[in-house]
Design an enzyme around this catalytic site. Sequence first.
Site, PDB file in Angstrom:
ATOM      1  N   SER A 154      -2.054   5.364   2.255  1.00 52.64           N
ATOM      2  CA  SER A 154      -2.428   3.972   2.420  1.00 52.64           C
ATOM      3  C   SER A 154      -2.171   3.524   3.854  1.00 52.64           C
ATOM      4  CB  SER A 154      -1.596   3.106   1.450  1.00 52.64           C
ATOM      5  OG  SER A 154      -1.915   1.749   1.603  1.00 52.64           O
ATOM      6  N   GLY A 155      -3.188   2.937   4.473  1.00 58.10           N
ATOM      7  CA  GLY A 155      -3.083   2.474   5.842  1.00 58.10           C
ATOM      8  C   GLY A 155      -3.569   3.457   6.874  1.00 58.10           C
ATOM      9  N   THR A 159     -10.805   3.562   4.268  1.00 56.76           N
ATOM     10  CA  THR A 159     -11.905   2.633   3.973  1.00 56.76           C
ATOM     11  C   THR A 159     -12.783   2.415   5.195  1.00 56.76           C
ATOM     12  OG1 THR A 159     -10.511   1.527   2.328  1.00 56.76           O
ATOM     13  CG2 THR A 159     -12.437   0.329   3.125  1.00 56.76           C
ATOM     14  N   ASN A 205       0.351  -0.666   3.686  1.00 56.10           N
ATOM     15  CA  ASN A 205      -0.974  -1.085   4.145  1.00 56.10           C
ATOM     16  C   ASN A 205      -1.274  -2.461   3.588  1.00 56.10           C
ATOM     17  OD1 ASN A 205      -3.545  -1.198   5.147  1.00 56.10           O
ATOM     18  ND2 ASN A 205      -4.423   0.261   3.708  1.00 56.10           N
ATOM     19  N   SER A 208      -4.908  -1.868   0.929  1.00 57.95           N
ATOM     20  CA  SER A 208      -4.893  -0.543   0.306  1.00 57.95           C
ATOM     21  C   SER A 208      -5.807  -0.523  -0.916  1.00 57.95           C
ATOM     22  CB  SER A 208      -3.462  -0.184  -0.113  1.00 57.95           C
ATOM     23  OG  SER A 208      -3.445   1.029  -0.810  1.00 57.95           O
ATOM     24  N   SER A 209      -6.648   0.498  -0.992  1.00 59.75           N
ATOM     25  CA  SER A 209      -7.527   0.670  -2.160  1.00 59.75           C
ATOM     26  C   SER A 209      -6.688   1.209  -3.311  1.00 59.75           C
ATOM     27  CB  SER A 209      -8.669   1.640  -1.840  1.00 59.75           C
ATOM     28  OG  SER A 209      -9.471   1.141  -0.800  1.00 59.75           O
ATOM     29  N   GLY A 432      -4.405   9.175  -0.962  1.00 56.84           N
ATOM     30  CA  GLY A 432      -3.745  10.407  -0.557  1.00 56.84           C
ATOM     31  C   GLY A 432      -2.446  10.638  -1.322  1.00 56.84           C
ATOM     32  N   GLU A 434       1.227  10.599  -2.475  1.00 55.99           N
ATOM     33  CA  GLU A 434       2.189   9.506  -2.403  1.00 55.99           C
ATOM     34  C   GLU A 434       3.538   9.963  -2.934  1.00 55.99           C
ATOM     35  OE1 GLU A 434       0.756   6.047  -4.370  1.00 55.99           O
ATOM     36  OE2 GLU A 434      -0.753   5.591  -2.851  1.00 55.99           O
TER      37      GLU A 434
END
Length: 1137
Positions: A154-155, A159, A205, A208-209, A432, A434
């Site tokens: 995330s971050g 995206t 992030n 974050s998606s 990704g 985590e």
Amino acid sequence: MEITVGSHVWVEDQELAWVDGVVTSVNGNEAEVETINGNQVTTKLSKLYPKDMEAPDTGVDDMTKLSYLHEPAVLHNLATRYGIKEIYTYCGNILIAINPFQAISHLYDTELMDSYKGAQLGDRSPHVFAITDVAYRAMNNEGKSNSILVSGESGAGKTETTKMIMRYLAYLGGHAAAEARTVERKVLESNPVLEAFGNAKTVRNNNSSRFGKFVEIQFDACGQISGAAIRTYLLEKSRVCQISEPERNYHCFYLLCAAPPKEIEKYKLGDPKSFHYLNQSSCYELVGVDDSHDYLATKKAMDIVGISVEEQDAIFRIVAAILHLGNIAFALEGEDSSVLEDDKAKFHLQVTAELLMCDLEALETALCKRNMVTPEEVIKRSLDPLGAAISRDGLAKTIYARLFDWLVKKINVSIGQDPDSKCLIGVLDIYGFESFKTSSFEQFCINFTNEKLQQHFNQHVFKMEQSVYQEEEIDWSYIDFVDNQDVLDLIEKKPGGIISLLDETCMFPKSTHETFAQKLYQTFKDHKRFVKPKLARTEFTIVHYAGEVQYQCDQFLDKNKDYIVPEHQELLSTSKCSFIASLFPSLNAETPKSGKFSSIGSRFKLQLQQLMDILNSTEPHYIRCIKPNSDLRPEIFENVSVLQQLRSGGVLEAIRVKCEGYPTNRIFSEFLERFSILVPEVLKENVEENVACKSIMEKVGLSNYQIGKTKIFLRAGQMAELDGRKAKLLGESAKVIQKQVRSRIARKCYVRIQTASICIQTVLRGQLACESLKFRKRTAAAVKIQKSARRKSASRKYTNIKSSAIVVQTGIRAMVARNEFRSKMQNHSATIQAATEEEEKDSGKEEEDIGKEEKDNGKEEKDVGKEEKDVGKEEKDVGKEEKDSGKEVEEPEDKEPEKQPTVEVQEKEELPDPPVAVLEQNKPDKTYVSPDKEQEVTEESNEPYHIVEEISSPIQDVLTAEELPSEVEQLKVLLIGEKKRADEYQKKHAEAQELSEQRRKKLEETEKKVHQLQESLNRLHQVQNQPLHPLLELITLIIRTTLMLHQLAQILHFQLQVVIQPTTLVPVLKLPRCMLKMLQPLKLQVLRTVIRRGHLMTTSDGSLCFCFILSIDDRYKHNFSRELQCRHAKHNPNSYT
């Protein structure tokens, strides 16, 4: 690689992950390294990695070009490129993209897109456009679907990278700009809608998606975009009801709270802090984000993708209803039933029913009660407050999940799909790997997805390696790659996998998370990938490819359950809002009227398998997004964080796969250019390049390499071995060159120093010769000056002695003449008596005048009395001086006795002081010499003086080495001569001392004779028959004559501007005291008329002395001479003046 002292290596560091340094010492299997930051590190040789000192300063754009393909080299290359704002780097055909956290100008403009269009991979610098262009060209040329897999934490910028991919695909296969609502525009505009309902702020992030997205871009036979479809995976539904600090819920809730006032009043909303689903975290706003502006942008995007105004209103009604639903609180009633807690809960229940357009009582019943179906009947059971809250949260998650699925379907319908399309390019934007401090069911599913993708990635990398080996026609059959199938079996194997055990546990109503944990401990206690933490009861650890992750299974059961509650389904299916009713269609007749369990884990595993099937049918391309720092700030590169992401993203795993085969390959020309120095004779031979490369490898003794058609393939470590031997050879050659160069430099330096020293010696010796010559000249001049000075001094002393002798002779002769005159005067006594009486009359008058002066000068008379008493103390000194005068010993004119009676001068103020210039000019020498010493000095001055002999030695400008011994011998001879001369001087000094002693004895004898003379004089005045006045007159005459001579000398000195030493006592003659009273009138007259500041006094022993000052003022000179003549003529009319 052979690591020796001086080798540049990489060593592990806790803060920087890897730091470079130089080996300072090697002891067995350990080495001591001095790092670049000055630290000394001792580590094992196996933990050191070589550093390529020939790597370019700007790094390489493809890390397969690195001479050493290992973790520190990859990390250093990425950091170097990031420092110069190169955020894209290749690792083979894998693109690594580092988030710059800032806008980089001209990085995504149309001109850059045009430059990458049709370019081969590697022809231009790394870029996301290059990967997309390769996928598009491969699809058109081969007619096979391609996929681009974008992964990262995330971050990391997944995206934004996905947006750039779709933008470039729209540029390549888009329609004319004049066409409205094109497919590519709908795809691009769908992102704001999906981000609003599927993205949230997390710890790492701000956007974050929280779902996986696979976008299928469909193309027709001409390569134009003909359709698209979006598939989503594993939406994080638990975030709707539960968030942690400092995260936020999904963006759509905050956007709706920032809507225009009219819509806020319509949905009865307010501050986000007033809603339970939002106030669990203190973060409500994002820095640099305007929620009200994003709300309008989201509605605009909905218009573009084809969502009508009525559908938009229904969507936001559902979002508002979820917020109100979260504020419904329950209280306990009775033993196990629940009711609404207060009026506030009733208000939110009523608003929720209005927004969902359902029956209020039915909604309350669905939340607080549950139907239990038995074979006989359906029983209604009340829920306790905890059960009611769980039912409430379950309803909220179900509504939001159905809404998100509807949005995805609506976007797909709006975009449109091409059923005739045979080729597509899929873009996978998925979370990704985590690993958090508290990892739960969501992280478990995410990491399971990444394990699947990593297996696909490893197979693809191995396939690429195989294609390279096949193209170069080398043997690769023995090469294996690292497989993570054992981890996948641990998670998804059926039966016996973790997901299967979770589903099995969820089916038992009385099961708990502790029951599930114990079942895992018993089943996988011997599995190498499963670890039970110490003292843990509900935790377990899985060893993933990217590292170990510890999971807390406290909420695994609740998050895996996806019950279809019939009461909820029936309630919302009967909603008066058609949109809401369409989200919850009626259950089939054969569906039992009870809650049916549905496993989220099993459903996710099925979706993931479908995704893998799609990816396996396409040609994959990989983009790994990296977040350089956790602060989300530009120009900061954290090595430890980036290294962990490289491991998580599989980049290092790909490198490991390459290292299993031939990680380093070079074309023949590059290899020969780099290593031909090891075997120079190879270049002299006229052989082909592959033969020359083989000869080099054989000469250095390396094996297990492969010679391809255009490249040479090296095993891991062989490149480092070749570099090590090259460095050693260069080092030895450098030593030889350094030896010759240093020898030449040293000789030049020696010759230069020798020449300079000769010049310096020449100059110094010349200066010494000049100084010696000057010294000799000054010595000779000094001798001449001394000779003249001593001659002048001796002449002056002789003149003084002569003058003194004349004075003494005159006095003695006068005395003799007076004796003769006395005998003559005996016959003229009457005349003498008359003269005496006349003198007495004059003396009487003078005494009257003196009496008046004595009254005014009383103090002076007292001082005179003191001086008369002190005269006696000076008799001995006067006697010595008279004896010295008799022996013609020179008495210094300016000498001041050590003991001199003090004379007070009262009339000092009457005379003006002489000018300062005259006093300074005539300042006498203050060096006084005693009579004894003066006699010695006088005698020594008559001795011959020792003249300093000049040493005549030739002065040479330059002395050679052969002339030095002779020069030393000459110096020795001169030294011996000087010693002899010094001995002679000492002997002469001893003789001079003996002579001085003899003269002192003679002086004492002379002094005795003077005493005898004094005694004779004393006896003379004792003669009774002889008259006193004639003798007194004779003595007075002698005194007056002496005084006159001294006064004349004073006038003479004054006219010659010579200052006489002050207060000098001049002895005249020693007389008895009875005779001194008769001389008092004469003294007073001389005091008054001759010199105002002079005194004629007597000492204690009867000596008569005259004291005077420095000089005589001009105004007294005439009076002095005139008065002296008058006085002298009065007393001696017949004498010569």
